[in-house]
Each structure stands twice: as C-alpha cells, then as structure tokens.
Design a protein around this motif. Structure first.
Motif, short mmCIF file in Angstrom:
data_model
loop_
_atom_site.label_atom_id
_atom_site.label_comp_id
_atom_site.label_asym_id
_atom_site.label_seq_id
_atom_site.Cartn_x
_atom_site.Cartn_y
_atom_site.Cartn_z
N ALA A 86 99.67 26.68 71.11
CA ALA A 86 100.58 25.93 71.84
C ALA A 86 101.27 24.97 70.77
CB ALA A 86 99.94 24.84 72.79
N GLN A 87 100.42 24.45 69.75
CA GLN A 87 101.01 23.54 68.64
C GLN A 87 101.97 24.33 67.67
OE1 GLN A 87 100.60 20.59 67.87
NE2 GLN A 87 101.79 20.62 65.88
N SER A 88 101.74 25.82 67.64
CA SER A 88 102.58 26.36 66.65
C SER A 88 103.82 26.93 67.35
CB SER A 88 101.75 27.34 65.76
OG SER A 88 101.40 28.40 66.70
N SER A 89 103.67 27.39 68.27
CA SER A 89 104.90 27.82 68.96
C SER A 89 105.56 27.08 69.84
CB SER A 89 104.51 28.89 70.07
OG SER A 89 103.62 28.31 71.15
N ALA A 90 105.46 25.61 69.93
CA ALA A 90 105.95 24.48 70.80
C ALA A 90 107.32 24.31 70.68
CB ALA A 90 105.31 23.28 70.60
N ASN A 91 107.92 24.49 69.65
CA ASN A 91 109.24 24.53 69.18
C ASN A 91 110.14 25.35 70.11
OD1 ASN A 91 109.14 22.23 67.25
ND2 ASN A 91 108.94 23.57 65.53
N VAL A 158 113.68 33.40 65.86
CA VAL A 158 112.83 32.22 65.32
C VAL A 158 112.49 32.56 63.81
CG1 VAL A 158 111.66 31.49 67.46
CG2 VAL A 158 110.70 33.20 65.97
N GLU A 159 112.05 31.69 62.96
CA GLU A 159 111.40 31.90 61.93
C GLU A 159 110.12 31.16 61.79
OE1 GLU A 159 114.27 30.68 59.03
OE2 GLU A 159 113.80 28.52 59.10
N PHE A 160 109.18 31.85 61.06
CA PHE A 160 107.80 31.07 60.99
C PHE A 160 107.65 30.52 59.66
CE2 PHE A 160 105.62 32.89 64.59
CZ PHE A 160 106.56 33.86 65.17
N ARG A 161 107.52 29.10 59.82
CA ARG A 161 107.40 28.30 58.70
C ARG A 161 105.92 27.45 58.71
NH1 ARG A 161 111.65 24.60 58.44
NH2 ARG A 161 112.85 25.60 59.73
N ALA A 393 92.96 35.36 68.08
CA ALA A 393 91.75 34.52 67.28
C ALA A 393 92.68 33.28 66.87
CB ALA A 393 91.10 35.30 66.50
N GLU A 394 93.90 33.50 66.06
CA GLU A 394 94.61 32.30 65.50
C GLU A 394 94.96 31.50 66.38
OE1 GLU A 394 96.30 34.82 61.71
OE2 GLU A 394 97.25 34.63 63.26
N GLY A 395 95.19 31.61 67.72
CA GLY A 395 95.85 30.96 68.71
C GLY A 395 94.89 29.87 69.48
N LEU A 396 93.44 30.36 69.47
CA LEU A 396 92.44 29.51 69.98
C LEU A 396 92.28 28.21 69.70
CD1 LEU A 396 90.13 30.92 72.15
CD2 LEU A 396 88.64 30.86 70.31
N THR A 397 91.82 27.36 70.69
CA THR A 397 91.39 25.87 70.44
C THR A 397 90.24 25.95 69.55
OG1 THR A 397 92.37 25.45 72.50
CG2 THR A 397 90.73 23.80 71.53
N PHE B 73 106.43 16.42 72.14
CA PHE B 73 105.11 15.86 71.20
C PHE B 73 104.00 16.93 71.31
CE2 PHE B 73 107.48 12.15 72.87
CZ PHE B 73 108.02 11.57 71.87
N PRO B 74 104.34 17.92 70.83
CA PRO B 74 103.40 19.00 70.84
C PRO B 74 101.64 18.82 70.45
CG PRO B 74 104.99 19.70 69.34
CD PRO B 74 105.45 18.64 69.97
N LEU B 75 101.81 18.00 69.68
CA LEU B 75 100.58 17.22 69.17
C LEU B 75 99.82 16.70 70.15
CD1 LEU B 75 98.88 16.98 66.42
CD2 LEU B 75 99.69 14.61 66.36
N VAL B 76 100.53 15.88 70.77
CA VAL B 76 99.83 15.13 72.10
C VAL B 76 99.06 16.38 73.06
CG1 VAL B 76 99.95 13.63 74.15
CG2 VAL B 76 101.38 13.28 72.02
#
Lengths: 466, 333
Positions: A86-91, A158-161, A393-397, B73-76
């Motif tokens: 979620a965090q890394s693909s949120a954009n 997209v690009e991955f940074r 595995a990388e996406g897991l919480t 706010f993805p961190l939230v």
C-alpha cells in the motif's frame, strides 16, 4: 509448525476477494437488465416490465447488499495485510481507488436508495434515471478497479524510485497493456452471469408454469443476448490470452501445463501437473492445438515454465485446472445459447423440459467460471504482487504475525459463511414467493408517503405515478 | 514543497470526509446502538426505515476515508491499519452484520429477532471500534522508519476503551436526535426522553477524555495552555451547542436537536484536530511527512473538485426525497 503470515495473508486475500467478486459480477449485469426493464416499462407502460423489474430489483437489493458489506473489507485489506505494498504503490493505486469511490460507489449507493424505496416518491422518469445511474455506477466501478488490477499485472506509466511508485503518465498507467482485454472480458462475464441467472430463474418458473408470459419474455430476451455474448466472450478471452502470452508468458505456460519451451505443443485436456518434478502425469491432449491457438501456427513455439527460475514459477496445478474449468463452462454456455436459437421455432425454448432444466442448472456456472478465471490470473501472477517489480513477500505488513493473520482468516471465513448462508436462504425464498404476489415480502411498492393511500394492486400504483 | 500546499488542502478534504462520515453514519449506527432499548418492534421498524434508503451512501464516506488516505497520506493508511489490525477486523465484521441486517430483517419472519441482534451488535461493535481509533490517534503509534513496529494489542488500552465508549454515547445521541426528527407519537416521545440522559453521558465522557488526554499525551497540554488561546473557542462552541440541544429538547423542537448534536460533533472534532495539528501519525509524523507524491495528490484533487460537489448534490437530493416523518407500520414488511 510456525504460522506463515505470508501464506495466511494470501489465503485470506484470495478468500475475501473471491467471495466478494461473485456479488458484483452478478449485480453489474443485473443492474443493466433492470435499467432496460424500467426503460421498457417507461416507454410502453406494459405492466409486465414493471413486474419483472420489481422482482429483479428485490433480488438485486439482497445481492448488492452482500457485495457492499464484503466490499468494505476489501478497502482495508491493502492496509491491514499488505501495508508495504500500500505504502509503495499509493501514488498510483490511491488516486485510482479514490476515483472509484467518488465516481462509482456514491452513485450506486445513493441511487439504489431511490430505486428501492423511491418508486412512489419520485416521478417515473426520475425512477428510471435512478435505475440507469445504478447501472452506470457499476461500469465506472469496474473501469477503475480493473485498471488497478491490470496495472499490478502489467505495470506501465510509472517509475520505481526508492521502493516507491511514481506516476510518469496517468494515461499509460490507467490504460496499461492488459487493461482493455481484462475490462472487456470481465464486463462480458458480468453480462453472461446476469443473463444465465435471469435465464435460469425464468426457466425454473416456466417449468412450474408460473407467470408464464413474463418469464417467457425474460427468457427470450436473455437468450438473444447470450447468443451473441457467449461466442463473443470466447473470442475476447482468446485475445486476452494472447495479451498475457506477450506480457506474462510464464502465466500462459502454467495455463497450458507446459514445462519446457517447445514447438508443436498439444492442447492438454487432462494432466496432473507435478511441480516438484517439473513434469505432468497422465497427459491427454490434442496434438499441435495449443501451438495453433497461441501462435496461429500449427508448429509454433510456446514458452515453457523453464523460462523462469523454479522459485519464480506460479503454482501450476491451480492455474492449469482453474483455466480448464473456466473454458469448459464457457463452451457449455455457447452450447446452451446456440441450442436456444434452434428451439426458437414454435417457442419451444420456453417449453422443452430438458432445456429449461439445463438452464436452471446453468445459473450457478457463471459464478464458478468467474472465480476460476480470477484464480487463473491472480494465482498466475505469483510470486509477483506487481509483475516484475514487487513480490508478495515484499508487500506484506511487517508487523503482521501468523497468529493475527490466522485469527482474522478464521473470522472472515466464519462471518462470510453466515452471510452467505443467510443470503442464499433469503434469495431462495424470494424465488419461491415469485412475482405473483409482489407485496408479501416486498419493500419497493409500499408507499412510504402518506399522501396517497395504499391502493392494493400494483397496477394502479403505476398508473397513478406522480 | 511545490507551488501549492496540497498537503494542507488534502488535510482539509480528508477532515471534511471524516466529519461527513461521522455525522451521517453516526446517526444510522446510532439507530443500531439504541435498538435493544426501543419501546417495541414497531418502533424498531420505524428506526430502521428512517435510515434504510441512505445508510449505504453514508457508509461510502468511510470507504472514501480509507481510499482518500491511501491516495493523499499513505503513511496514515499503512500505519493505522496494521496497528489497529484486530480492531479494524472487529469494525468490519460489525459493519457486515449490521449491513446485511437491513435487507434480511425485513425479509425474515420467525428469525427477525436474530437480525435485531445482528443490527444492534454490529452497530455497537463498529462504533466502539471507531472510537478506539480516535483514542489511538490521541495516544500515538509505535513507528520506526515509517513502519508500525508495535504489538497486536497496542491499540487496546484503558484510554482507548474509554474513547470507544465515548463514541458509542456520541453516536447514540446522534441517533436519538435523528429519530426525534424522523418519528412521531410515542416513538418520538421515547426519543425525547432518552436524549437528555444521553447528552449528559456524552458531556461527561468528553469531559473525562479532555482531562485524561494530557496524561496520555503531554504535548496536548502544551497546545491548550500555551499562547494560542483562540482555540478555546472550539470547546466553547461545543458547550454552546450542548446548551442549544438542551433547550430545544425542553421546547420539544423537531429538527433543532439533531442540528445541535451535529454542532457538538463538529466542534469536538475540530478541538481534537487542534490538539494534534499538524501531526497525523503521532507522535512524529506531520501531514507533510505522510503525503503521497505531489503529482498524485494533484491528479486526484483536480477530479474531486468536479465530482465532490456533484456527489453532495445528489446526496442532498435523496435526503430531500426521503424527507419527513416515517410512519409506523408502513414501509418494509
């Protein structure tokens, strides 16, 4: 044994999403059907359309309700079990899912209220408009969610940074390479599902000689639609497969059960894939057919599982068999649709008992086909969460423990079993009550406004529409 | 930072979404909380009918909250949900049970009482869990490098249990004042009767939370007793609306109690935000730390500027269509 949060989360997501998927796939098709019925009623004033519409709207309400409550769970699964993803693909995914909420969910939810409860509170034209808006909402929703899913299959734009996704082109990301095929295939599946359910229920009534006129009309409409849609779906499915071959060849290898890249590849009708030994047992196939379907050349070369490392292979058995289940059901649908055409003469489609019985059984097959299809594409994505970029595995919480994942998995299974049992029970009762006496268990024709007294027969209600 | 302070705009939008959700789903969750105490089955029918056409739309604001946080706010999103893992699960199952109860209760005959319990139990669990989320926000999270590193039950403390009860009382008050507006006769009498005790409970709980908060989180104390005295306007407004509610119930006004309760909620919410601003993942992360990419925030914002007014428009329209009193014995059967 150590509980593996990754495996448990995969099972949980697979479970909640499969369970959720069976509801929208039905309501998308059914919403359009109801809109058509409302439109026909608006235009002709023939009470048969209104009767059908009322009946199917009740069914819609139950199924949509189950879709809503199981859908809310989906909105939070990304965060609870897959927070790194979620965090890394949120954009990208964040705006897409938000657009789904504001352009589709609100539309469906709000106008459904008017469709269900507003028959006596709004003019007829506005009620029709509400029906259309619900149907439109279901399409808009499919657009966004399938774009998001397709992007995970074939990421683009997209690009991955630094471990995160940054969108470079919204058009390329939204309309990523697999999206048009997946969208067409899924929307058509929804129409097939709606069509076969309505056909199956109508056939069930016709077998019992109940409301023959209305059900014959409904069945006839469905069969015309299915006649064109079922074969077209086979064609679109083939295009989708070719697209997968281009972008995710290993998934196609798993679908075909092909371990080594080869030419003159047979189409396997039966096999028991053995992942440990990288081979199949008890193969039965049609020579060269897979080569022909996938490359349009009888001798064409098809990539095998050996193109990727063993640990990057999806579980072949599941993908292989899910694919065969989906395709078999698809072909069965084509057969029924064509049989319907031949039975047109003399109106036998509404009388031949074998056909009506067969259609009744067919009404559950689209759900199986749809879930099987999603298993092909989702399990076939393993080990990737975002194809080629991020593994499951990388996406897991990170903070998720096996115990927590197991607790919620068991919880969801129990809750959904209960929801499903109750839903099926009330649907069966709705079908048994039927459309003859539409105000025994109905909420849509009860006047909530005090201005006009309840007049007993639904025909008068319609005639007096404000 | 780019030309426009998008993070600030997004904080306002998300805040607006949360207020919309709390007010709208609050009154229909409130029906569920009050369900076991209703005078009779007819009253329960009216309570449910009064929210049946709109609850689905109301709950959509919660999904918007989830998706909007992921977008802006993805961190939230990626801290709150893992941290509240079990609590979120309880909230979702609560919402599932109360959601299906709407459809099934009216189709049930002998099993109707089961769906009464599903509706009440689901609403109570979901409301409590949402209150717990508020408590966790005040309390803060154990986060390292943007990742939650705490345990499975960090979310459950005496303080968060108390905020859970607080929101239960608050939603019940929204529910009873909504019912005053939508019902008549003995049902409305009952709603009037329970409103003032509920108001007293809400004020007591909010008061205790306000006193307790500085002990849980000392920064909040500094915020309120440093030099930004203007924020004392917020609790003053809350008190004012509480007084309006008290007077309007005494005068047996129809719509004003609900309006006043909304006022109590809005200014309590603003007070809460004022306590924590600009932190969204306390204690360390501000709205700026939690933001998604600027172009992603912009992409969604441009669409929302057009779509949200339309959504608000047709939402208002349905409330207008279903305006007026809900009659006993009419509606679903």
């Amino acid at each position: 044994m150590e509980l593996d949060p990754l495996l448990l989360s995969r099972i949980q997501f697979g479970f909640v999403v499969s369970f959720h998927a069976i509801f929208p796939v039905f309501t998308i098709g059914l919403a359009s059907y109801i809109a058509v019925l409302e439109g026909l009623f608006f235009k002709t004033g023939n009470p048969i359309w209104s009767k059908l519409s009322r009946f199917w709207t009740q069914v819609f309400a139950v199924v949509f309700g189950m879709g809503v409550v199981t859908g809310i769970v989906m909105a939070f699964q990304f965060g609870t079990n897959w927070s790194n993803f979620a965090q890394s693909s949120a954009n990208f995914l964040g705006p897409v899912l938000s657009y789904e909420v504001v352009t589709a969910f609100f539309l469906e939810a709000t106008f459904l209220g008017v469709l269900l409860f507003g028959r006596d509170k709004v003019p007829k034209g506005v009620h029709l408009f509400a029906a259309i808006m619900v149907a439109v909402g279901t399409f808009i929703s499919s657009f966004w969610i399938l774009s998001a899913n397709s992007w995970m299959q074939t990421p683009a734009g997209v690009e991955f940074r630094d471990g995160a996704v940054f969108v470079t082109s919204w058009m390329e990301a939204l309309f990523n390479p697999s999206f048009p095929y997946r969208f067409a295939h899924t929307v058509m599946a929804s129409f097939l599902t709606g069509g076969f359910v309505v056909a199956g229920v109508s056939a069930w009534y016709l077998l019992r000689k109940r409301e023959v006129e209305a059900n014959k009309k409904a069945l006839s409409m469905c069969l015309w639609m299915l006649l064109f849609l079922a074969p077209a779906q086979v064609w679109v499915g083939d295009l989708h497969g070719l697209n997968t071959l281009e972008h995710q060849p290993v998934k196609v290898s798993a679908m075909e059960g092909l371990w080594e890249t080869d030419t003159n590849v047979p189409l396997l009708l039966f096999a028991i894939p053995d992942q440990a030994n990288q081979t199949n047992h008890l193969e039965i196939g049609i020579p060269n057919l897979a080569s022909f379907i996938l490359t349009h050349d009888w001798a064409g070369e098809v990539p095998g599982m050996n193109e990727v490392a063993v640990e990057e292979q999806p579980p072949v058995g599941i993908v292989f068999w899910a694919f065969r289940i989906m395709v078999s059901i698809g072909l069965l649908m084509v057969a029924f649709a064509i049989a319907g055409l031949f039975l047109r003469r003399g109106g036998r489609f509404a009388e031949a008992p074998w056909f009506l019985k067969g259609l009744t059984y067919m009404s559950i097959t689209p759900f199986i086909a749809v879930v099987a299809g999603w298993f092909v594409t989702e399990v076939g994505r393993y080990p990737w969460l975002v194809w080629g970029q991020m593994t499951l595995a990388e996406g897991l919480t990170p903070s998720l423990t096996g115990g927590m994942a197991l607790f919620t998995l068991i919880g969801y299974v129990l809750v959904y079993a209960l929801v499903f049992a109750a839903g099926v029970y009330y649907l069966m009762r709705l079908f048994q009550v039927g459309m003859e006496d539409s105000h025994t268990s109905d909420h849509i024709d009860e006047p909530q406004s005090a201005k006009r007294p309840w007049s007993g027969a639904d025909v008068t209600l319609e005639a007096g529409g404000r | 930072m780019e030309l426009i302070d998008l993070a600030m705009i997004w904080a306002l939008i998300i805040g607006f979404g949360i207020v919309m959700y709390v007010l709208m789903d609050g009154f229909d969750l409130g029906q569920g909380i009050l369900f076991p105490f209703a005078p009779d089955e007819d009253a329960r029918d009216v309570m449910m009918n009064s929210v049946a056409p709109v609850w689905d739309g109301n709950e959509t604001w919660l999904i918007l909250g989830g998706a909007g946080l992921l977008a802006a706010f993805p961190l939230v999103y990626s801290v709150f949900l893992p941290a509240l893992y079990i609590g979120v699960f309880l909230m979702l199952t609560g919402l599932i049970f109360r959601g299906i109860a709407f459809e099934f209760r009216f189709k049930a005959r002998t099993s109707k009482y089961l769906w009464n319990w599903a509706f009440a139990g689901g609403s109570i669990v979901a409301s409590f869990a949402q209150g717990v989320v508020v408590g966790n926000y005040i309390q803060g999270f154990n986060v390292e490098n943007g990742v939650f590193v705490g345990g499975a039950f960090d979310w459950l403390t005496p303080f968060t249990v108390f905020t859970g009860i607080g929101l239960l009382a608050g939603y019940a008050l929204l529910g009873s004042t909504w019912l005053i507006m939508k019902s008549e006769g003995y049902i409305q009498d009952w709603a009037y009767k329970i409103t003032l005790p509920l108001l007293a409970a809400v004020l007591a709980v909010f008061g205790i939370i306000s006193i307790w908060t500085p002990f849980v989180n000392p920064d909040v104390w500094d915020r309120w007793f440093s030099n930004i005295q203007i924020i004392w306007v917020l609790p003053a407004m809350t008190a004012f609306f509480a007084w309006v509610l008290f007077r309007s119930v005494q005068k047996r006004q129809d719509g004003m109690p609900f309006v006043a309760t909304m006022g109590i909620f809005v200014f309590t919410f603003l007070g809460l935000v004022a306590s924590k601003w600009p932190y969204v993942v306390p204690p360390d992360y501000t709205i700026y730390d939690a933001s998604s990419a600027w172009e992603s925030q912009l992409f969604l914002l441009l669409g929302l500027l057009f779509v949200i007014p339309v959504v608000l428009g047709y939402t208002a329209w349905t409330y207008w269509v279903f305006r007026g009193k809900v009659k006993a014995g009419v509606g679903y059967h």
